[in-house]
Scaffold this active site. Structure first.
Site, PDB file in Angstrom:
ATOM      1  N   GLU A  76       0.813  -1.223   0.000  1.00 40.71           N
ATOM      2  CA  GLU A  76       0.000   0.000   0.000  1.00 40.71           C
ATOM      3  C   GLU A  76       0.850   1.278   0.000  1.00 40.71           C
ATOM      4  O   GLU A  76       0.643   2.182   0.807  1.00 40.71           O
ATOM      5  CB  GLU A  76      -0.955  -0.016   1.213  1.00 40.71           C
ATOM      6  CG  GLU A  76      -1.880  -1.221   1.214  1.00 40.71           C
ATOM      7  CD  GLU A  76      -2.749  -1.314   2.467  1.00 40.71           C
ATOM      8  OE1 GLU A  76      -2.718  -0.373   3.283  1.00 40.71           O
ATOM      9  OE2 GLU A  76      -3.445  -2.335   2.633  1.00 40.71           O
ATOM     10  N   ASN A 124       1.808  -5.148  -3.157  1.00 38.69           N
ATOM     11  CA  ASN A 124       0.473  -5.573  -2.736  1.00 38.69           C
ATOM     12  C   ASN A 124      -0.344  -4.346  -2.356  1.00 38.69           C
ATOM     13  O   ASN A 124       0.150  -3.445  -1.679  1.00 38.69           O
ATOM     14  CB  ASN A 124       0.594  -6.519  -1.532  1.00 38.69           C
ATOM     15  CG  ASN A 124      -0.729  -7.114  -1.100  1.00 38.69           C
ATOM     16  OD1 ASN A 124      -1.398  -7.784  -1.878  1.00 38.69           O
ATOM     17  ND2 ASN A 124      -1.109  -6.892   0.154  1.00 38.69           N
ATOM     18  N   HIS A 173     -10.406  -6.546  -1.464  1.00 37.78           N
ATOM     19  CA  HIS A 173     -11.410  -6.353  -0.410  1.00 37.78           C
ATOM     20  C   HIS A 173     -12.596  -5.660  -1.076  1.00 37.78           C
ATOM     21  O   HIS A 173     -12.608  -4.445  -1.260  1.00 37.78           O
ATOM     22  CB  HIS A 173     -10.851  -5.486   0.722  1.00 37.78           C
ATOM     23  CG  HIS A 173      -9.803  -6.161   1.535  1.00 37.78           C
ATOM     24  ND1 HIS A 173     -10.064  -7.288   2.299  1.00 37.78           N
ATOM     25  CD2 HIS A 173      -8.478  -5.879   1.715  1.00 37.78           C
ATOM     26  CE1 HIS A 173      -8.956  -7.663   2.922  1.00 37.78           C
ATOM     27  NE2 HIS A 173      -7.982  -6.835   2.583  1.00 37.78           N
ATOM     28  N   GLU A 218      -6.199 -11.031  -0.697  1.00 38.64           N
ATOM     29  CA  GLU A 218      -6.975 -10.730   0.513  1.00 38.64           C
ATOM     30  C   GLU A 218      -8.467 -10.636   0.210  1.00 38.64           C
ATOM     31  O   GLU A 218      -9.170  -9.767   0.730  1.00 38.64           O
ATOM     32  CB  GLU A 218      -6.475  -9.424   1.149  1.00 38.64           C
ATOM     33  CG  GLU A 218      -4.997  -9.417   1.477  1.00 38.64           C
ATOM     34  CD  GLU A 218      -4.520  -8.140   2.146  1.00 38.64           C
ATOM     35  OE1 GLU A 218      -5.370  -7.413   2.723  1.00 38.64           O
ATOM     36  OE2 GLU A 218      -3.314  -7.855   2.088  1.00 38.64           O
ATOM     37  N   ASP A 256     -12.292 -10.703   0.184  1.00 32.15           N
ATOM     38  CA  ASP A 256     -13.545 -10.906   0.897  1.00 32.15           C
ATOM     39  C   ASP A 256     -14.586 -10.007   0.224  1.00 32.15           C
ATOM     40  O   ASP A 256     -14.244  -9.074  -0.492  1.00 32.15           O
ATOM     41  CB  ASP A 256     -13.454 -10.641   2.414  1.00 32.15           C
ATOM     42  CG  ASP A 256     -12.735  -9.349   2.774  1.00 32.15           C
ATOM     43  OD1 ASP A 256     -12.758  -8.396   1.973  1.00 32.15           O
ATOM     44  OD2 ASP A 256     -12.147  -9.290   3.867  1.00 32.15           O
TER      45      ASP A 256
END
Length: 402
Positions: free
Chosen positions: A181, A224, A260, A289, A291
């Site tokens: 990030e 990432n 996400h 990651e 979801d």
């Protein structure tokens, strides 16, 4: 996913044995035949459904916000959770246990206990590990963020951290999120809130990759981030930086999208195309990651329509990764709502994972399962057809010689 991935995985397999493998994969029960939620049947496991060379993983709950919840450490104390973690996945990512505040709580002290336990667990259960993360603006310890360090001291602190942590797990980590990030939504480096970029400048990014590579030459090193699923200003910035660093010979090996996702917004329909451009640049790609959170009704129970939409988004994300040559790693950010970070950080949203709090499998689970099975059947079929074609070619050559 392309045939070459499977061909590499089965190079030692005799051609005449392939039909038996295809038959076995095809004969497996379909995802529509849902076994009981605690079924131990092999065909119910996501890791078994995955094609050879493809890793389906999950974050291992612990550390971070879990410390503030009214339950003991999930990984240590929840045996049913650990059983599913071992059965369902062939890749694991420490959710918080390798972040700075957890693994390096004091300048002269490292805390490896939790991370060691996860790595040892993975080795016992034939799982690979994704290391997360080495250079980030968040979840840093107070001693680091509020310390009065010179530039030389900060540089040595980062060098020591990367060398120590990556070196400790040399040969045991498949992929590392080296720089996490580092860009904002406009594609600008986080030079204000990232201590490393603010104090040491953008050049520290290349150094971090070099140091990680020196500590473990076999680990794949990744950028990432969230919000980079589409072709946008943020992902463009990663593309340009990756290209620049690769031209300089910096060991950057991969680019990963966190994914996400929220049902308040649209699905990133250009996800596959975005991954493909990084693939064409020469980088591996990954979903790290995933979801899919939703606004819950007053009852707290998602509607059937919400669950079906969620399943569709999980399936489309997986399908996008499978369609890209070197997208070999697909990780969901926790598999049960029991330990999901979403309700803690997103008020009113929840039910973001593939299982309920009592481990009942949602439609999203079966969407992943059926997509993996289909990819596995297709890959074996293509591998068999190629092996048969090659065998006939060699047979004709031998026949002509005799």
């Amino acid at each position: 996913m392309r045939t070459i991935r499977l061909a590499t995985a089965v190079v030692a397999t005799a051609a005449l044995a392939l039909p038996l493998t295809v038959t076995s994969a095809t004969a497996a029960p379909s995802a529509d035949n849902k076994a009981p939620r605690h079924s131990n049947a092999k065909f119910e496991r996501l890791r078994w459904a995955a094609p050879p060379g493809f890793y389906v993983g999950t974050a291992v709950a612990g550390g971070g916000h879990h410390l503030e919840q009214d339950y003991p450490d999930p990984f240590t104390h929840d045996r049913p959770y650990r059983k599913l973690l071992a059965q369902q996945f062939n890749s694991v990512s420490p959710e918080n246990q390798m972040k700075w505040e957890f693994i390096h709580p004091e300048r002269d002290r490292y805390n490896f206990e939790a991370a060691d336990a996860i790595v040892e667990f993975a080795q016992r259960h034939r799982q690979v590990v994704r290391g997360h993360t080495l250079l980030w603006h968040s979840q840093n310890p107070e001693w680091l963020e509020q310390g009065d360090f010179s530039k030389e001291e900060l540089r040595e602190i980062l060098h020591d951290h990367i060398t120590t942590v990556v070196g400790r797990y040399k040969g045991k980590i498949q992929q590392w999120d080296v720089a996490n990030e580092i860009f904002d939504e406009q594609g600008n480096l986080r030079t204000q809130d990232n201590i490393w970029l603010r104090e040491l400048g953008p050049e520290i990014i290349a150094d971090a990759f070099r140091w990680a590579h020196e500590a473990d030459p076999k680990a794949k090193l990744f950028f990432n981030d969230y919000g980079v699923e589409s072709d946008n200003a943020k992902s463009d910035a990663y593309y340009a930086l990756s290209q620049e660093l690769m031209e300089q010979g910096v060991p950057v090996h991969g680019f990963s999208v966190q994914a996400h996702l929220s049902m308040r917004y649209g699905f990133p329909g250009d996800l596959q195309q975005n991954l493909e451009r990084f693939d064409e640049l020469g980088l591996e790609t990954a979903v790290t990651e995933l979801d899919v959170r939703m606004d819950l009704p007053e009852s707290g129970v998602p509607t059937e329509a919400q669950l079906e939409q969620q399943a569709d988004w999980y399936q489309r994300t997986l399908a996008a990764c499978l369609a890209v040559e070197d997208c070999n790693s697909f990780t969901i950010w926790g598999f049960t709502d029991k330990y999901s970070w979403v309700p803690v950080f997103f008020e009113g949203e929840g039910s973001a994972t593939i299982m309920t709090e009592d481990f009942e499998r949602k439609p999203a689970y079966y969407a992943l399962q059926s997509t993996l099975k289909e990819a596995k059947r297709t890959a074996w079929k293509e591998a068999w057809e190629k092996a048969w074609k090659d065998w006939k070619k060699e047979w004709k050559k031998d026949w002509r010689r005799h």
